[in-house]
Write an enzyme that holds these catalytic residues in place. Sequence first.
Site, PDB file in Angstrom:
ATOM      1  NE  ARG A   1      -4.657  -0.785   9.951  1.00  0.00           N
ATOM      2  CZ  ARG A   1      -3.642  -0.543   9.245  1.00  0.00           C
ATOM      3  NH1 ARG A   1      -3.549   0.468   8.500  1.00  0.00           N
ATOM      4  NH2 ARG A   1      -2.602  -1.419   9.240  1.00  0.00           N
TER       5      ARG A   1
ATOM      6  CE  LYS B   1      -2.160  -0.906   4.000  1.00  0.00           C
ATOM      7  NZ  LYS B   1      -1.365  -2.336   4.238  1.00  0.00           N
TER       8      LYS B   1
END
Length: 208
Positions: free
Chosen positions: A83, A8
Amino acid sequence: MGPPGGGKGTQAQRLASAHGIPQISTGDILRAAVREQTPLGVKAKGFMDRGDLVPDEVIIGVMADRLRQSDAQKGFLLDGFPRTQAQAEALDAKLRERGPSGVRVVNLDVPDQEVVSRISGRRSCGKCGAVYHVKFTPSRKEGACDKCGGALVQRDDDREEVICKRLEVYHAQTRPVLAFYEKKGVVRSVRGTGPLDEVTALIEQALA
Ligand code: AP5
């Protein structure tokens, strides 16, 4: 989005600089706070060292402040956020305040066993944050950053037992957040393995 060590940060850095928008990484914000021993850093360190998520109310406040800054008014690339379901809902509400959001989600698919070998070989520049891998993407000079010459270090949470915990947390709490965005039809899953340029090209295609 993607698992710990999924690439990422590496890909976000490339895309953000190609598109002239800021890369906003909650992990980088938290690590800077830990280094500077700010109240946020002191609060976050224990969670990060154990491989747990920092509590939602803390991280949502941090992101709300960051998204108000001037460089984030014309678009941004989020790396490591949201998240949890609560973080996704809070982001959704923030973006709605700003008008039509046009949010797009790229999910990097990387198998767990590759994640473990990537994270255990990762080295980051203590000065500018550039990311390397001792085998897959080494710096030209061992132990020194190609960009600024800073010393390359291993992150405190890149120890094997913590990596397993981070993967567990990812599967239990973060992977399910994809369903929230899938319902909106904005998720594009991309193969996150293979050469860096190839993965970047796949992401660009998915976003085109
Ligand atoms: P964070 O920093 O976000 O960690 P992470 O999600 O575990 O992700 P990583 O930074 O480990 O990996 P990455 O996907 O960016 O991969 P990278 O590009 O480095 O978060 C750390 C902690 O902070 C969390 O555990 C939590 O405690 C806290 N936190 C952060 N955000 C939070 C939030 N929203 N809510 C609550 N808590 C939060 O690549 C990995 C390695 O692989 C590198 O060595 C790289 O060179 C190599 N590599 C990359 N791509 C390839 C490729 N294609 N082939 C071969 N090697 C590759």
